[in-house]
Design an enzyme around this catalytic site. Structure first.
Site, PDB file in Angstrom:
ATOM      1  N   GLY A 242     -39.710  46.493 -15.152  1.00 37.28           N
ATOM      2  CA  GLY A 242     -38.656  46.170 -16.110  1.00 37.28           C
ATOM      3  C   GLY A 242     -38.888  46.827 -17.457  1.00 37.28           C
ATOM      4  O   GLY A 242     -37.935  47.214 -18.143  1.00 37.28           O
ATOM      5  N   ARG A 243     -40.156  46.973 -17.823  1.00 35.50           N
ATOM      6  CA  ARG A 243     -40.470  47.575 -19.128  1.00 35.50           C
ATOM      7  C   ARG A 243     -40.012  49.018 -19.209  1.00 35.50           C
ATOM      8  O   ARG A 243     -39.654  49.491 -20.288  1.00 35.50           O
ATOM      9  CB  ARG A 243     -41.977  47.478 -19.376  1.00 35.50           C
ATOM     10  CG  ARG A 243     -42.339  46.099 -19.841  1.00 35.50           C
ATOM     11  CD  ARG A 243     -43.804  45.793 -19.794  1.00 35.50           C
ATOM     12  NE  ARG A 243     -43.944  44.347 -19.963  1.00 35.50           N
ATOM     13  CZ  ARG A 243     -45.016  43.645 -19.637  1.00 35.50           C
ATOM     14  NH1 ARG A 243     -46.074  44.245 -19.132  1.00 35.50           N
ATOM     15  NH2 ARG A 243     -45.032  42.348 -19.825  1.00 35.50           N
ATOM     16  N   TYR A 362     -38.134  41.344 -25.855  1.00 32.79           N
ATOM     17  CA  TYR A 362     -38.041  40.842 -24.466  1.00 32.79           C
ATOM     18  C   TYR A 362     -38.784  41.716 -23.457  1.00 32.79           C
ATOM     19  O   TYR A 362     -39.137  42.830 -23.735  1.00 32.79           O
ATOM     20  CB  TYR A 362     -36.618  40.521 -24.037  1.00 32.79           C
ATOM     21  CG  TYR A 362     -35.544  41.598 -24.035  1.00 32.79           C
ATOM     22  CD1 TYR A 362     -35.809  42.948 -24.142  1.00 32.79           C
ATOM     23  CD2 TYR A 362     -34.210  41.208 -23.891  1.00 32.79           C
ATOM     24  CE1 TYR A 362     -34.792  43.876 -24.110  1.00 32.79           C
ATOM     25  CE2 TYR A 362     -33.183  42.131 -23.847  1.00 32.79           C
ATOM     26  CZ  TYR A 362     -33.485  43.463 -23.958  1.00 32.79           C
ATOM     27  OH  TYR A 362     -32.485  44.376 -23.918  1.00 32.79           O
ATOM     28  N   GLU A 363     -39.016  41.104 -22.309  1.00 33.36           N
ATOM     29  CA  GLU A 363     -39.829  41.695 -21.230  1.00 33.36           C
ATOM     30  C   GLU A 363     -41.202  42.114 -21.755  1.00 33.36           C
ATOM     31  O   GLU A 363     -41.724  43.177 -21.425  1.00 33.36           O
ATOM     32  CB  GLU A 363     -39.084  42.826 -20.535  1.00 33.36           C
ATOM     33  CG  GLU A 363     -37.815  42.265 -19.870  1.00 33.36           C
ATOM     34  CD  GLU A 363     -37.160  43.213 -18.892  1.00 33.36           C
ATOM     35  OE1 GLU A 363     -37.874  43.957 -18.215  1.00 33.36           O
ATOM     36  OE2 GLU A 363     -35.916  43.176 -18.812  1.00 33.36           O
ATOM     37  N   GLY A 364     -41.761  41.248 -22.565  1.00 29.13           N
ATOM     38  CA  GLY A 364     -43.070  41.504 -23.163  1.00 29.13           C
ATOM     39  C   GLY A 364     -42.909  42.050 -24.563  1.00 29.13           C
ATOM     40  O   GLY A 364     -42.363  43.138 -24.746  1.00 29.13           O
TER      41      GLY A 364
END
Lengths: 380, 259
Positions: A242-243, A362-364
């Protein structure tokens, strides 16, 4: 290392740019202003195969690779960051784990709808008390005969309320901590499952971000995704992929702001000449262009590593860290080059600046990316 | 049904710049596209294929890089592609172009041939009708609507002040207007499939066509000179009442011997 696109990839980029310019850009300001989910754009993206790019044709996918999918997220985000994240969350966070960890039956049941059938996907990990500390899950899943019963809630879920299929993380064995977390496929309309309030956000306001509520939600036992207790690893590896998607979103936002700035400085006249004629402007643009290109190389490098089947978690973390901070930097400078006009909603750069911020979170968060990168450097 | 669509790769601009020394088009840095009228013709063929089933072949004459236009046609859904490329075909005017394309079409099965009305870099609108003449086929130009009724094609032909609805037996040739439809996008998977397909490349030796009808030597048209529009002077602005202004204008025109 070679970052040249193949002729196929270059043609795909042109397709995504043409599509984004003609179908997505005209809606970008309006969906931001009205905080409206662009269902019509998503329908067109399904029609032209954009929602199923890196998956096999046997399930209705396009049979392309990660880099082609990344080009789509980049080009959509170049004109509309909200539309970019709808694609990224759908593909990287929902289709990817089902494609990678699903049984043949699960793939046959869910992928055709997700890849070409108009069924949007979402992913539920974050909870009020479990953000960066994702192992602190409170949502519980209890096996009762042939069914799991889910109780708890998720927050900040991209595509929430709009999706038809959700990949949900829940605790199946609290005593085992992270090793007690499992993943499930939950369909919209499952008994006891509802989406809660829609969040009002700073940016990416056309994308839907909601709470998800599970009140004795009943799902069939066969909707367990992967093995019981393996959900945390599944979630972390899903987020690695996802990143790259979010990095591509950030890259697209940055490129979009740079393109707007370049066009504007040629038109805007002060002191009798276009502001592009001032060296101050030129140096700012040169720095921004260099940063965007460096971000692009990091993003493509991570995507190509994923395509080659190599470990890509660190590359993805670097790509997301650098691209998201580049998006903030470029959009901030673009607003500055526009001056007072840049602050006005009549021009797109203030929207791009608002859209950029979330890519650092988001997503880390950027801090999580630094943790991942530093850990890889310091391990024995 | 077999449909052949003729497409041309053109520079994506309506502001063509010319090399002042040679009078040729400056193409550097300008991306190439499928000519818009031709793309509408391709879309029309693909819609007939979707509806009635058909084999769609894209045909183009041009330099080797025209392959990209044919790949795009395949990615949109054409079944096969043929590229006519040879030094001997270079420098062709509309006569030599249509002779060459017609020679290729004699080798390709066709119930319907679709071309664009005209190319945005030439604007002659001659090649399509000339192909029909070479092949002895009926030709319907300026199609803004097109449908198939058993073994007939029904075409709404646009004229300046009216439309004609024309029904013709197949085989025939239709020239398409960009207004005919909104061409579909390619799909990502379609692009990858398009690059996996072979493109048939035919040169001079593959075509049965008279040497006198191809390339620069087979082109009766001679371009005497090409030049950009010259920028005009700023003109003069006068403010006076209409009667006086008309008299002033007539005087100036007489001075320049225009009146």
């Amino acid at each position: 290392m070679d970052f040249e696109l193949t002729p196929q990839e270059a043609m795909a980029r042109q397709l995504f740019r043409d599509f984004a310019e003609a179908e997505v850009k005209p809606l970008a300001a309006e969906i931001d202003e009205a905080e409206r989910f662009p269902r019509e754009s998503v329908e067109k993206m399904f029609r032209y195969g954009i929602m199923g790019i890196p998956y096999g044709q046997e399930y209705g996918g396009q049979g392309c690779d990660t880099i082609t999918y990344i080009l789509a997220v980049e080009e959509l985000s170049r004109v509309c960051g909200a539309t970019g994240v709808i694609l990224s969350a759908h593909t990287s966070l929902c289709c990817d784990p089902i494609n990678k960890y699903g049984t043949p039956e699960q793939k046959a049941k869910y992928l055709p709808g997700l890849l070409k059938g108009g069924v949007l996907g979402a992913f539920g990990l974050t909870e009020p008390g479990a953000g960066t500390d994702a192992a602190g899950q409170q949502t519980k899943a209890v096996l009762a005969g042939d069914q799991y019963i889910l109780n708890g809630s998720k927050i900040f879920i991209t595509n929430g309320g709009e999706a038809g299929v959700y990949v949900i993380l829940a605790m199946t064995d609290k005593a085992r901590g992270a090793k007690g977390i499992s993943a499930f496929i939950v369909e919209a309309g499952a008994p006891g499952f509802s989406s809660g309030k829609k969040e009002l956000k700073l940016g990416i306001r056309g994308s839907a971000t909601t709470e998800l509520i599970f009140e004795n939600c009943v799902i069939p036992k066969e909707n367990l995704l992967g093995a019981e207790g393996k959900g945390f690893g599944l979630a972390m590896r899903t987020l690695d992929g996802g990143r790259i998607g979010i990095a591509a979103q950030a890259l697209g936002i940055a490129q979009g702001a740079l393109d707007e700035a370049v066009a504007y400085v040629k038109e805007r006249k002060q002191f009798g000449k276009p502001i592009a004629a001032f060296q101050n402007t030129q140096f700012v643009l040169a720095d921004l262009h260099t940063r965007v290109q460096a971000a692009r190389f990091l993003v493509y490098s991570a995507a190509k590593a994923k395509d080659r089947g190599e470990p890509f978690a660190v590359k993805a973390a670097m790509a997301k860290l650098f691209a998201s901070e580049t998006a903030m930097r470029v959009t901030d400078r673009a607003v500055q080059l526009f001056g007072g006009y840049g602050y006005m909603r009549e021009y797109p750069v203030e929207r791009m600046m608002r859209d950029a911020k979330i890519t650092e979170i988001y997503e880390g968060t950027s801090e999580v990316q630094r943790m991942v990168i530093a850990a890889s450097l310091l391990k024995d | 049904m077999k449909i052949v669509v003729c497409i041309k790769q053109v520079p994506n601009t309506n502001k063509v710049k010319l090399d002042p020394a040679t009078g040729t088009l400056l193409r550097k840095g300008i991306p190439s596209i499928i000519n818009p009228d031709d793309k509408a013709g391709l879309e029309a063929a693909l819609r007939l294929k979707d509806r009635h089933g058909a084999q769609v072949t894209a045909l183009s004459m041009g330099p080797p890089q025209a392959e990209a236009a044919l790949r795009e046609a395949l990615a949109m859904g054409a079944d096969e592609a043929v590229l006519l490329t040879d030094r001997a075909f270079g420098g062709a005017d509309t006569w030599a172009t249509s002779s060459t394309l017609a020679a290729a079409l004699k080798r390709l099965e066709h119930d319907l041939i679709i071309t664009g009305r005209q190319a945005i870099d030439g604007d002659t609108a001659q090649v399509g009708p000339q192909i029909a003449e070479h092949l002895g086929l009926p030709n319907i130009s300026y199609a803004e609507e097109l449908r198939l009724e058993s073994d007939h094609i029904v075409v709404k032909r646009q004229y300046e002040d009216r439309c004609h609805v024309i029904k013709a037996k197949l085989p025939c040739l239709v020239t398409a207007l960009a207004e005919l439809n909104k061409p579909r996008y390619m799909t990502p998977g379609g692009i990858f499939t398009a690059y996996a397909k072979p493109i048939r490349v035919w040169g001079r030796a593959d075509l049965d066509v008279d040497e006198a009808d191809i390339g620069l030597n087979g082109s009766p048209t001679r371009v005497f000179k090409s030049f950009d529009k010259q920028a005009r002077g700023t003109g003069s602005k006068v403010e006076m009442d209409p009667q006086a202004a008309a008299a002033w204008l007539v005087e100036r025109l007489q001075e320049k011997f225009i009146l």
